[in-house]
Scaffold this active site. Structure first.
Site, PDB file in Angstrom:
ATOM      1  N   HIS A 180      13.150 -41.395   7.593  1.00  0.00           N
ATOM      2  CA  HIS A 180      14.047 -40.791   8.199  1.00  0.00           C
ATOM      3  C   HIS A 180      15.683 -41.180   7.970  1.00  0.00           C
ATOM      4  O   HIS A 180      16.421 -40.919   8.860  1.00  0.00           O
ATOM      5  CB  HIS A 180      13.857 -41.215   9.825  1.00  0.00           C
ATOM      6  N   LYS A 231      24.340 -36.344  20.660  1.00  0.00           N
ATOM      7  CA  LYS A 231      23.491 -37.072  19.775  1.00  0.00           C
ATOM      8  C   LYS A 231      23.815 -38.516  20.109  1.00  0.00           C
ATOM      9  O   LYS A 231      24.802 -38.825  20.624  1.00  0.00           O
ATOM     10  CB  LYS A 231      23.708 -36.345  18.351  1.00  0.00           C
ATOM     11  N   ARG A 232      23.104 -39.621  19.299  1.00  0.00           N
ATOM     12  CA  ARG A 232      23.535 -40.768  19.537  1.00  0.00           C
ATOM     13  C   ARG A 232      24.906 -40.981  18.795  1.00  0.00           C
ATOM     14  O   ARG A 232      25.188 -40.404  17.983  1.00  0.00           O
ATOM     15  CB  ARG A 232      22.713 -41.705  18.573  1.00  0.00           C
ATOM     16  N   LYS A 274      27.970 -39.762  12.185  1.00  0.00           N
ATOM     17  CA  LYS A 274      27.683 -38.449  13.058  1.00  0.00           C
ATOM     18  C   LYS A 274      29.065 -37.864  13.279  1.00  0.00           C
ATOM     19  O   LYS A 274      29.427 -36.747  13.641  1.00  0.00           O
ATOM     20  CB  LYS A 274      26.888 -38.428  14.267  1.00  0.00           C
ATOM     21  N   THR A 314      17.876 -32.718  14.731  1.00  0.00           N
ATOM     22  CA  THR A 314      16.719 -31.729  15.173  1.00  0.00           C
ATOM     23  C   THR A 314      17.400 -31.185  16.391  1.00  0.00           C
ATOM     24  O   THR A 314      17.101 -30.104  16.822  1.00  0.00           O
ATOM     25  CB  THR A 314      15.717 -32.562  15.749  1.00  0.00           C
ATOM     26  N   LYS A 363      17.465 -26.998  18.291  1.00  0.00           N
ATOM     27  CA  LYS A 363      17.379 -26.431  19.588  1.00  0.00           C
ATOM     28  C   LYS A 363      18.532 -25.873  19.970  1.00  0.00           C
ATOM     29  O   LYS A 363      18.345 -24.738  20.667  1.00  0.00           O
ATOM     30  CB  LYS A 363      17.463 -28.038  20.435  1.00  0.00           C
TER      31      LYS A 363
HETATM   32  C1  26Q Z   1      14.644 -50.444  13.478  1.00  0.00           C
HETATM   33  C2  26Q Z   1      14.535 -51.972  13.624  1.00  0.00           C
HETATM   34  C3  26Q Z   1      14.772 -52.579  14.655  1.00  0.00           C
HETATM   35  C4  26Q Z   1      15.164 -51.976  15.875  1.00  0.00           C
HETATM   36  C5  26Q Z   1      15.208 -50.645  15.862  1.00  0.00           C
HETATM   37  C6  26Q Z   1      15.216 -49.675  14.532  1.00  0.00           C
HETATM   38  C7  26Q Z   1      15.130 -48.337  14.674  1.00  0.00           C
HETATM   39  C8  26Q Z   1      15.056 -47.396  15.915  1.00  0.00           C
HETATM   40  C9  26Q Z   1      15.100 -46.331  15.789  1.00  0.00           C
HETATM   41  C10 26Q Z   1      15.747 -47.802  13.494  1.00  0.00           C
HETATM   42  C11 26Q Z   1      16.009 -46.212  13.543  1.00  0.00           C
HETATM   43  C12 26Q Z   1      15.633 -45.660  14.966  1.00  0.00           C
HETATM   44  C13 26Q Z   1      15.566 -44.014  14.768  1.00  0.00           C
HETATM   45  C14 26Q Z   1      16.043 -43.270  13.592  1.00  0.00           C
HETATM   46  C15 26Q Z   1      16.270 -41.981  13.940  1.00  0.00           C
HETATM   47  O1  26Q Z   1      16.288 -41.388  14.965  1.00  0.00           O
HETATM   48  N1  26Q Z   1      16.691 -41.182  12.893  1.00  0.00           N
HETATM   49  C16 26Q Z   1      16.564 -39.849  12.729  1.00  0.00           C
HETATM   50  O2  26Q Z   1      15.377 -39.076  12.808  1.00  0.00           O
HETATM   51  C17 26Q Z   1      15.502 -37.858  13.121  1.00  0.00           C
HETATM   52  C18 26Q Z   1      13.895 -37.197  12.932  1.00  0.00           C
HETATM   53  O3  26Q Z   1      13.632 -37.037  11.545  1.00  0.00           O
HETATM   54  C19 26Q Z   1      16.366 -37.064  12.239  1.00  0.00           C
HETATM   55  O4  26Q Z   1      16.530 -35.870  12.449  1.00  0.00           O
HETATM   56  C20 26Q Z   1      17.752 -37.757  12.123  1.00  0.00           C
HETATM   57  O5  26Q Z   1      18.712 -37.056  10.895  1.00  0.00           O
HETATM   58  C21 26Q Z   1      17.554 -39.203  11.829  1.00  0.00           C
HETATM   59  O6  26Q Z   1      18.841 -39.988  11.973  1.00  0.00           O
END
Ligand code: 26Q
Length: 835
Positions: A377, A568-569, A574, A676, A680
């Site tokens: 991702h 979004k985050r 972004k 995503t 929406k």
């Molecule tokens: C990893 C290690 C330690 C702590 C936290 C994490 C961690 C947690 C969540 C790393 C990444 C995430 C989330 C990533 C994320 O949401 N990515 C998004 O995924 C979506 C679904 O595929 C995409 O549409 C987005 O582009 C992408 O940024």
């Protein structure tokens, strides 16, 4: 352990097991709500809180889910079908009640039944807390996928963690983000079912012991471990009106009894009971970072806990049905890894197959590499997970040995393919050498999987050209694309009831299962009467959104203005910063009196910053300060409003998406894997302003260039410019950007907070700014001007809006899941045993 023994003298018969199906009409539902309210919750007419009738309705629905759930399980068992397990550290479910009402098909019955007793469904439903067990896109994607799998009757089970505390609640104080813990389970949840009988025991620490097994074969075992129990809680996942209910199994960590009273009680009893905490901390809290947080031991514990418990759960069922015969295991089971977070599953499956089920390396590896599939991702190299070898040695010594062995055999394969290319071996090794050796989790996932996919066409292409090029050269057949999607049940039918009714009336209700049918709307874009109704629905949704904004931040959004939204985050890539620079530009135009042909605009921004991400928090502060200056200035009246919406989450998006005109998707090209939220918004008839990034590219292809506001550098141009990017020259050439920088640098937005935006100013002017904000400013402003002009022609805008919805069929998660199943899982749909 429970003091209850298995039944022996009792012989329950049909009279005990066979129940008539529960009524799905208003009367039956009302009767049960009344029953649970009075007899289960012990409430009477003095009861005030909306919580009790909510809970009574929830239990009423749970009963109806339960009778279907068992039949789904039974159908899967009877069919002895192949299954997929979706392993994810995050499932961002949001609220459950309205989704259950919709999918069970009892929304109107429940509303009527409650109404007859003087209750308003909407009032009960709006009190439900979000299940915020995810950060953002990746977690919400997992939730949309479960909805689609249940609707398509695919035997897919979600495995995740039951965090006591979900995503933090965001407060804004004086423009700054504050975090508050989200104890979402405070009042318990009616939507989970504890399953203590399926508890698993998970090992940590200890050491490896070698021995010869009964047949004289050398074997290894993991001993002297400190174990933690994994207790499953099952959440029902209803399909859309098909009586099919799949399962999301969430693990909670619990102390073992020995842990309390065994080796630890030498000292004192209270202290040893207090030790329970240490074990139970594993599932206490979700890590609130949407990019990887490196090296935290607790996070690695969470990852292994999920992997080990879930695989053991699958193994127990396998052994119960097939004994020690694993010859068909790979044909019947698939694990889909949601990013690298559960990637340790590759090594843990090997460990269980060898150490607990006596397979040799060869057969175990053959099974592993036929059952594991990995979804990536991210394109940001800094977000690829790495774990210090030292941590593995302490926490998971036996798993580390297996990783070493996987690596040794893998590097031998690399060496035989590219003899003498030691540089390539170094690059591809699962172990990164350096002052601290680290395990590269993405490489472990690739080596151990038969499928590796990205989440949008551009993302998948860039992965094989960049981050994973070496692996693509070795195994091109593993790599594929699965463009993300979202479920139209929640993101259209549920959140936009006005539009749902209009769609049903115009093209029938087939789109709820088959979103491509929205295509039939396209001809109506030329129908003036249709457009007028479309506009009226959008206006109503804008009123609802404006009301929410007013309630939360006391800013008035006039409904005739264009609602311009970015939620979004908060992350530099972004580029919420680019958005707010444009707002400053508009403000400056107003101050200069440059307001001919002005389109009134309301800019809404929302999102959480990771608590330790300094720049993201600065950006939130800047947005809030600009909002304050703009909204206070009488010159902006009727022209520009700006609001930062605190605590953005799933249930807020359900109000935001239907009320949005313009969807901001403005990441630096080549950085957003997919997005995503963009889908929406499109479904709900917003027009996108965006870069050629992630799924925006496919959105533009579907809707046509004339219905999309494109701007910005391409991913290739971004990479070309790196090394000789000169933002100060860009600024010098662009008087609008100069004016914006002057306002920022003069402290106009931080009058009594000297210097607080220096870091932001510095990055915009830095030749090393990886996000190239200045480079895209001019193109962005021009695209915004085109959007504003288009909006002034309401008939034209409405046509674009209709066409966005009409061409959004491709972005249903039903399509995405159909592709996962066609290309990766190969599952047969299994209908539930009829009621
Ligand atoms: C990893 C290690 C330690 C702590 C936290 C994490 C961690 C947690 C969540 C790393 C990444 C995430 C989330 C990533 C994320 O949401 N990515 C998004 O995924 C979506 C679904 O595929 C995409 O549409 C987005 O582009 C992408 O940024």
């Amino acid at each position: 352990m429970s003091p209850f023994k298995d039944l022996s003298r009792s012989q329950p018969n049909d009279a005990f097991y066979d129940l008539p199906p529960l009524g799905m009409d208003a009367t039956a539902i009302a009767a049960d709500v009344r029953h649970y309210f009075a007899h289960t919750m012990g409430q009477d007419r003095n009861s005030r809180s909306a919580y009790y009738p909510y809970e009574a309705l929830a239990i009423t629905l749970r009963d109806r889910l339960m009778e279907r759930w068992k039949r789904t399980r039974q159908a899967h068992n009877d069919a002895d079908c192949k299954r997929t397990y979706y392993l994810s550290l995050e499932f961002l479910m949001g609220r459950t009640l309205c989704n259950a009402l919709l999918n069970l098909g009892v929304h109107d019955a429940a509303e009527q039944g409650l109404y007859d007793m003087g209750l308003v469904l909407e009032e009960l439903a709006s009190g439900e807390r979000d299940a915020g067990l995810g950060n953002g896109g990746l977690g919400r994607l997992a939730a949309c996928f479960l909805d689609s799998c249940a609707t398509l009757e695919l035997p897919v089970k979600g495995y995740g963690l039951r965090y006591e505390y979900g995503m933090f609640r965001q407060l804004i104080e004086d423009g700054h983000q504050l975090e508050e813990p989200d104890h979402w389970m405070r009042d318990g949840s009616p939507w989970e079912l504890e399953r203590p009988e399926y508890t698993q025991r998970i090992q940590f620490g200890g050491r490896t012991e070698r021995y010869k097994d009964a047949t004289g074969r050398p074997a290894a075992r993991w001993v002297d471990t400190r174990d933690v129990l994994a207790v499953p809680y099952d959440v029902p996942i209803p399909g859309y009106r098909n009586d099919n209910i799949n399962t999301l199994r969430l693990w909670k960590a619990a102390a073992t009894d020995e842990f309390d009273l065994g080796e630890f009680n030498a000292g004192s009893y209270p202290e040893s009971v207090a030790q329970k905490n240490a074990a139970e901390h594993i599932t206490m809290v979700l890590y609130p970072n949407d990019a990887s947080e490196s090296g935290k031991e607790l996070r690695l514990r969470q990852q292994f806990f999920l992997a080990s418990a879930s695989i053991k759960d699958v193994m127990r069922e396998w052994v119960r049905l097939k004994g020690k015969n694993f010859s068909e295991f790979a044909a019947k089971n698939c694990f889909q890894l949601n990013d690298t977070h559960p990637a340790i599953s590759v090594a843990e499956l090997m460990r269980q197959l060898m150490d607990e089920h006596d397979l040799d390396w060869g057969p175990a590896w053959a099974i592993t590499t036929k059952t594991m599939a990995y979804t990536n991702h991210t394109l940001l190299p800094e977000a690829l997970e790495r774990w210090p070898v030292r941590l593995f040695e302490q926490l998971l010594p036996r798993v580390l040995e297996i990783i070493y062995e996987i690596n040794a055999r893998f590097l031998a394969e690399v060496a035989s393919r590219w003899p003498g290319d030691s540089e390539r071996q170094r690059r591809m090794s699962l172990i990164e050498e350096g002052h601290e050796r680290q395990v590269r989790m993405a490489y472990l996932a690739i080596v151990g999987s038969f499928s590796v996919n990205g989440v949008a066409a551009l993302h998948s292409k860039l992965l094989v050209e960049g981050l994973f090029k070496d692996f693509y050269d070795l195994w091109p057949h593993k790599f594929n694309n699965k463009t993300n999607g979202v479920t139209q049940r929640r993101w259209l039918a549920l959140c936009n009831p006005g539009l749902r009714e209009f769609l049903d009336e115009t093209i029938g209700d087939g789109w709820v299962r088959d979103l491509d049918q929205l295509e039939r709307l396209a001809p109506y874009a030329n129908d003036a009467v249709f457009r007028q109704r479309w506009r009226a629905i959008k206006q109503e949704n804008k009123r609802r959104l404006a009301q929410t904004v007013k309630q939360l931040v006391h800013v008035e959004f006039p409904e005739e203005a264009m609602f311009d939204v970015q939620v979004k985050r908060i992350h530099e890539y972004k580029r919420q910063l680019l958005n707010i620079l444009h707002v400053i530009h508009l403000y400056n135009r107003i101050k200069r009196g440059d307001t001919r042909d002005w389109t009134p605009r309301c800019v809404l921004i929302g999102g959480k910053a990771a608590p330790g991400y300094y720049m993201a928090k600065q950006i939130i502060k800047l947005i809030n300060n600009v909002a304050r200056a703009v909204n206070r200035d009488p010159d902006t009246e009727g022209r520009l409003r700006v609001a930062f919406l605190p605590d953005y989450r799933v249930s807020l998006m359900e109000v935001i998406a239907p009320g949005t005109d313009l969807s901001e998707q403005i990441s630096t090209a080549g950085k957003e894997a997919s997005g995503t939220g963009n889908m929406k918004f499109m479904m709900n008839g917003a027009v996108t302003i965006g870069t050629l990034d992630g799924a925006n590219i496919e959105i533009r292809e579907q809707v046509g260039d004339e219905n999309f506001f494109l701007f910005g550098l391409t991913a290739a141009e971004v990479e070309q410019r790196r090394g000789h990017y000169d933002p100060n020259a860009v600024i010098a050439r662009d008087s609008a950007l100069q004016d914006v920088m002057n306002l920022l640098e003069s402290g106009h937005f931080n009058q009594f907070e000297g210097g607080i935006f220096d870091a932001i100013i510095h990055t915009i002017r830095s030749p090393h700014d990886p996000w190239m904000t200045a480079a895209d400013f001019q193109g962005y402003c021009e695209a915004q001007e085109r959007a504003a002009a288009a909006y002034r022609d309401q008939e034209h805008w409405t046509r674009m809006s209709i066409l966005n919805t009409a061409h959004s069929g491709f972005f249903s998660s039903d399509r995405t899941i159909g592709e996962y199943n066609r290309d990766i899982w190969h599952l047969d749909a299994v209908p539930p045993v009829p009621l």
